[in-house]
Write an enzyme that holds these catalytic residues in place. Structure first.
Site, PDB file in Angstrom:
ATOM      1  N   ASP A 128       0.624  -0.908   0.134  1.00 52.42           N
ATOM      2  CA  ASP A 128       0.526   0.380  -0.091  1.00 52.42           C
ATOM      3  C   ASP A 128       1.062   1.251  -0.729  1.00 52.42           C
ATOM      4  OD1 ASP A 128      -2.394  -1.015  -0.113  1.00 52.42           O
ATOM      5  OD2 ASP A 128      -2.870  -1.469   2.019  1.00 52.42           O
ATOM      6  N   HIS A 130      -0.074  -7.408  -1.469  1.00 51.35           N
ATOM      7  CA  HIS A 130      -1.284  -8.014  -1.724  1.00 51.35           C
ATOM      8  C   HIS A 130      -2.074  -8.034  -2.704  1.00 51.35           C
ATOM      9  CE1 HIS A 130      -2.169  -4.199   0.719  1.00 51.35           C
ATOM     10  NE2 HIS A 130      -2.846  -4.019  -0.196  1.00 51.35           N
TER      11      HIS A 130
HETATM   12  C1  SIN Z   1      -5.864  -3.684  -0.687  1.00 52.98           C
HETATM   13  O1  SIN Z   1      -6.212  -3.308  -1.515  1.00 52.98           O
HETATM   14  O2  SIN Z   1      -5.103  -2.532   0.083  1.00 52.98           O
HETATM   15  C2  SIN Z   1      -7.975  -4.071   0.058  1.00 52.98           C
HETATM   16  C3  SIN Z   1      -7.738  -5.510  -0.259  1.00 52.98           C
HETATM   17  C4  SIN Z   1      -8.924  -5.878  -0.611  1.00 52.98           C
HETATM   18  O3  SIN Z   1     -10.057  -5.007  -1.001  1.00 52.98           O
HETATM   19  O4  SIN Z   1      -8.379  -7.065  -0.063  1.00 52.98           O
END
Ligand code: SIN
Length: 282
Positions: free
Chosen positions: A100, A258
């Site tokens: 992020d 992520h």
């Molecule tokens: C994000 O990318 O910070 C959110 C992840 C999600 O919505 O699962």
């Protein structure tokens, strides 16, 4: 509290714990914090606390920040709404491997994300262990990237779909940040591979030991960056989490990337994320 490791390399599910208790319970909070550094992502089910408690729990790690493009809950600053609804155009920000806000000088320490509503199936999120991704790199690649630095851009990501004036205004407010390609985790001391979907290019690649002529620079650098960014795609470094309403994930943004899988339209998916301000990577 029971701790159930979800894969060999990243992620643990905790049960028998109510996160709202950690707002006032220092012992519980410190245990959670140390589990977070160790497992990199913590998962919990059935965390039916209020939005104010969500904010208060996340603030135990540090002050929260809003997102310049994604809106926050008006009554709970710092609680970013990631709401995807069938009647809204589908945006595609979360379904790229990313850490992020690395376009900030000091990217977030981590996040506390809670599911409010999710599709009956689909909409999972995956995380990757980027300390392991660094550790497993071939020796010659580690040597090649030891002193490299890279630029991270909000303009080229969130700004890309904006009209030019808005995009340039966003860039003026959030100029590209430069970070080491390999950062050191401030608590565990692990080395972490630190390039992702926000990374546009290396800023100190074009040196005489790497490049004989100007024409050498771009192919070599671009291939190397693509290779490094692709390390998060390796399943052995990953954990995948299936959401239910009131499930929570807490991740260490300093050692992970992520990817939120967007396989569920036209279903609804509503997530609320408290992002905690971090330190400048070194
Ligand atoms: C994000 O990318 O910070 C959110 C992840 C999600 O919505 O699962």
């Amino acid at each position: 509290m029971r701790i159930h490791q979800l894969t060999c390399n990243i992620g643990a599910e905790l049960s028998g714990v109510n996160l709202a208790d950690a707002i006032h319970d220092d012992g519980l909070f410190l245990e959670l914090r140390s589990l977070l550094v160790r497992h990199k992502v913590l998962f919990l089910r059935d965390q039916n606390f209020s939005r104010a408690e969500h904010v208060a729990f996340a603030e135990r790690f540090g002050a929260l920040e809003d997102h310049p493009v994604a809106g926050s809950d008006p009554e709970h600053p710092g609680l970013v709404r990631i709401y995807k609804q069938p009647d809204q155009p589908v945006d595609r920000y979360e379904n790229a491997w990313h850490t992020d806000a690395t376009w900030r000088e000091a990217p977030p320490f981590g996040c506390v994300l809670r599911c409010i509503e999710c599709p009956p199936v689909g909409g999972d999120t995956l995380w990757a262990n980027m300390a392991l991704a660094y550790e497993m790199l071939p020796k010659h690649i580690k040597e090649q990237i030891a002193d490299l630095r890279a630029r991270h851009s909000i303009e080229a990501s969130f700004g890309a779909a904006m009209a030019m004036d808005k995009r340039l205004a966003l860039k003026a407010q959030y100029p590209d940040a430069e970070h080491p390609v390999v950062r050191t985790h401030p608590e565990s001391g692990e080395k972490v591979l630190f390039v992702n979907a926000f990374t546009t290019h290396f800023s100190n690649y074009h040196t005489p030991d790497r490049v004989r002529f100007g024409q050498d620079a771009n192919p070599g650098a671009a291939d190397l960056l693509r290779y490094l960014v692709s390390q998060a795609y390796i399943p052995e470094y990953q954990v995948r989490w299936r959401w239910q309403p009131y499930s929570v994930a807490i991740w260490d943004n300093r050692s992970t990337q992520h990817y939120a899988v967007m396989d569920y339209p036209p279903c609804h998916r509503k997530m609320e994320r408290a992002g905690i301000i971090g330190d400048k990577p070194y």
